[in-house]
Scaffold this motif. Sequence first.
Motif, PDB file in Angstrom:
ATOM      1  N   HIS A 340       0.849  -1.186   0.000  1.00 32.78           N
ATOM      2  CA  HIS A 340       0.000   0.000   0.000  1.00 32.78           C
ATOM      3  C   HIS A 340       0.895   1.251   0.000  1.00 32.78           C
ATOM      4  CE1 HIS A 340      -3.320  -2.688   0.789  1.00 32.78           C
ATOM      5  NE2 HIS A 340      -2.675  -3.173   1.834  1.00 32.78           N
ATOM      6  N   ARG A 372      -7.863   4.635   3.614  1.00 36.10           N
ATOM      7  CA  ARG A 372      -6.683   4.635   2.750  1.00 36.10           C
ATOM      8  C   ARG A 372      -6.948   5.397   1.466  1.00 36.10           C
ATOM      9  NH1 ARG A 372      -5.040   0.705   0.173  1.00 36.10           N
ATOM     10  NH2 ARG A 372      -6.485  -0.964   0.739  1.00 36.10           N
ATOM     11  N   GLU A 373      -8.092   5.164   0.863  1.00 32.07           N
ATOM     12  CA  GLU A 373      -8.398   5.783  -0.418  1.00 32.07           C
ATOM     13  C   GLU A 373      -8.384   7.304  -0.316  1.00 32.07           C
ATOM     14  OE1 GLU A 373     -11.873   5.726  -3.887  1.00 32.07           O
ATOM     15  OE2 GLU A 373     -12.140   4.605  -2.010  1.00 32.07           O
ATOM     16  N   GLN A 374      -9.023   7.865   0.724  1.00 34.27           N
ATOM     17  CA  GLN A 374      -9.064   9.325   0.880  1.00 34.27           C
ATOM     18  C   GLN A 374      -7.674   9.899   1.128  1.00 34.27           C
ATOM     19  OE1 GLN A 374     -11.892   9.906   4.066  1.00 34.27           O
ATOM     20  NE2 GLN A 374     -13.641  10.005   2.661  1.00 34.27           N
ATOM     21  N   ASP A 376      -4.670   8.532   0.428  1.00 35.87           N
ATOM     22  CA  ASP A 376      -3.796   8.351  -0.733  1.00 35.87           C
ATOM     23  C   ASP A 376      -4.110   9.371  -1.822  1.00 35.87           C
ATOM     24  OD1 ASP A 376      -2.658   6.262   0.587  1.00 35.87           O
ATOM     25  OD2 ASP A 376      -3.525   4.672  -0.659  1.00 35.87           O
ATOM     26  N   GLU A 377      -5.392   9.604  -2.084  1.00 37.30           N
ATOM     27  CA  GLU A 377      -5.771  10.569  -3.120  1.00 37.30           C
ATOM     28  C   GLU A 377      -5.247  11.957  -2.781  1.00 37.30           C
ATOM     29  OE1 GLU A 377      -9.964  10.459  -3.589  1.00 37.30           O
ATOM     30  OE2 GLU A 377      -9.999   8.581  -4.740  1.00 37.30           O
ATOM     31  N   TRP A 378      -5.325  12.336  -1.513  1.00 37.81           N
ATOM     32  CA  TRP A 378      -4.881  13.669  -1.103  1.00 37.81           C
ATOM     33  C   TRP A 378      -3.358  13.804  -1.233  1.00 37.81           C
ATOM     34  CZ3 TRP A 378      -6.433  18.335  -0.765  1.00 37.81           C
ATOM     35  CH2 TRP A 378      -5.796  19.273   0.029  1.00 37.81           C
ATOM     36  N   VAL A 380      -1.281  11.996  -3.119  1.00 35.85           N
ATOM     37  CA  VAL A 380      -0.896  11.937  -4.531  1.00 35.85           C
ATOM     38  C   VAL A 380      -1.189  13.259  -5.219  1.00 35.85           C
ATOM     39  CG1 VAL A 380      -1.481  10.883  -6.761  1.00 35.85           C
ATOM     40  CG2 VAL A 380      -1.097   9.435  -4.754  1.00 35.85           C
ATOM     41  N   ARG A 381      -2.296  13.873  -4.872  1.00 34.64           N
ATOM     42  CA  ARG A 381      -2.653  15.177  -5.463  1.00 34.64           C
ATOM     43  C   ARG A 381      -1.575  16.212  -5.149  1.00 34.64           C
ATOM     44  NH1 ARG A 381      -7.911  18.743  -3.555  1.00 34.64           N
ATOM     45  NH2 ARG A 381      -7.223  20.758  -4.415  1.00 34.64           N
ATOM     46  N   ARG A 384       1.738  15.311  -7.057  1.00 36.08           N
ATOM     47  CA  ARG A 384       1.609  15.608  -8.482  1.00 36.08           C
ATOM     48  C   ARG A 384       1.726  17.096  -8.736  1.00 36.08           C
ATOM     49  NH1 ARG A 384      -2.525  14.855 -11.233  1.00 36.08           N
ATOM     50  NH2 ARG A 384      -1.884  13.640 -13.065  1.00 36.08           N
ATOM     51  N   ASP A 476       2.628   8.852 -12.557  1.00 36.41           N
ATOM     52  CA  ASP A 476       1.363   8.124 -12.680  1.00 36.41           C
ATOM     53  C   ASP A 476       1.574   6.714 -13.218  1.00 36.41           C
ATOM     54  OD1 ASP A 476       0.012  10.302 -11.716  1.00 36.41           O
ATOM     55  OD2 ASP A 476      -0.580  11.059 -13.693  1.00 36.41           O
ATOM     56  N   GLN A 483       6.677   5.024  -6.632  1.00 36.58           N
ATOM     57  CA  GLN A 483       5.867   6.143  -6.145  1.00 36.58           C
ATOM     58  C   GLN A 483       6.133   6.403  -4.664  1.00 36.58           C
ATOM     59  OE1 GLN A 483       1.841   5.011  -7.146  1.00 36.58           O
ATOM     60  NE2 GLN A 483       1.942   6.009  -9.159  1.00 36.58           N
TER      61      GLN A 483
END
Length: 523
Positions: A340, A372-374, A376-378, A380-381, A384, A476, A483
């Motif tokens: 993860h 995890r999803e929330q 990770d998205e933050w 990664v944003r 990036r 990406d 990553q």
Amino acid sequence: MTTQTMRAAVYLRISLDREMDGLAIDRQREACQKIARDRGWTVDEDRYYVDQSKSATDKTKKRPAYDRMVTDFKAGYFDAIICWDLDRLTRQPRQLEDWIDAAEDRGLQLVTANGEADLSTDGGRMYARIKAAVARGEVDRKSARQSAAQSQRAKQGRAPKGVRPLGYAINGDVIEHEAEAVKKIYKHFATPDGVSIAALAAGLSGKAGDHIPKDLPVLPKHNRTLMLERNARRETEGLALREVPDDRPWTSSTVLGILRNPRYAGYSSYTPKTLPPADPDDPNGGKRRSWRASILRDENNDPVKGLWEPLVSEETWWAVQERLDAPERLTNRVGTARKHLGSGLFLCGICEMPVKAHSARYRCAGHIVRSREQVDEWVVRIVRDRLSRPNLQDAMPVNDIPRVAEIDEQVTVHQGKIKRAQSDYDAELIEAFDLQRIRKRALGFIGDLESERRTLTAGEGLSSFLEAKDPVAVFDQADLMAQRRLINYFVEVRLYPHPRGQKKFDPATVKVTSRKGRGTVTV
């Protein structure tokens, strides 16, 4: 009165059948069959025991047909053995004594094509013992000569003879497409949180997945490549071709052998038949000490460098050894690779300990449970966004190469202190307490120095991101471990409890701070 026909077994062996055409075995068979006919003995079809290209020199090597013959004799299936020569049967005096015991206790008859072995008489037994001892002595002398030649070749820094490693020809020249694979294997594994050995093997085999590096070239198994090369040479010589192994997936043990091989760092190596006992407190000791012990050293205890081109830096090779020698790898049975994005990387904002991933959440016992999803998205944003800025070149790692070289020299000095103290203890010049004190102090310095080296080389392998025309696209498309490395290079992430009763994600509960000298992040 009827005389019972002697039941005989025929043992046939050749140490190395280069042609693998069986002609040498057939010659032995014909001579042994003539003996059986002349004596009126019967040899059933399943009493021919054939070991082709099997040495009798090393007692640890298995000879399947020989072992089956021993079992069948104990079961009473035959009463005599016919072989071409005594050294075809065995070169081990201990094994010969077993057959002599069988001759004395059960009347076993042993006949050779040269007619010189007769275990039924004291003279024959004496001759057999002398011949076995002479054969063993010839093997020992040959082994000593070969070992001396191999050691001398290694001390001169010349490429060793024998099976070529992946990336090199037999003469030491670089095979470019294979060398590229070796470099990528080391690059991906050199970081403390790099990909697993199993993932590297999967990548070389052409498999895909989130945890498998995407830039690994797909190669046929090395043993298949070697056999194809040998067959090409045999074809030019007009010899029969040998069977080529199927192209099966790469195994973790093969990749481990590549990661352990000091030749790739330019070190000349030679593995003696015996190694000194391991010191449990020595970082070079333990069950894996042979890899380091094989590196030849000169009179100043400096590694002997080979005349071939190294495929990886010394720093990278030692970083790989450090990761391979990590204590957790000795007992781990489920793999050490992260699955993860943030497990073991993101920190708990309450206790500063790395969080663990459980199902779809990050957890720190008693402190936080986060989606995890929330998270990770933050994260990664933010990363990036950092990668999309024009000043990315300012974040390029600048490794202090002279300091890294100094660290390696200092580590060698402290390792030398441990060895000298051990020698003084063996000579009874110092007490065990002094040895323990010197060793503990030196190991402490070594640990600090290796920690500094990891810090100085933290950005190795990130140039593909930082120098790319479109770093965001490269990020990406990267595998999970790459990553993670980039995130860890730029930022620290701390997770705090999410407000009770609030379903919407609150960015304030995920603190992302930039690392010193790596630019700023926008939150």
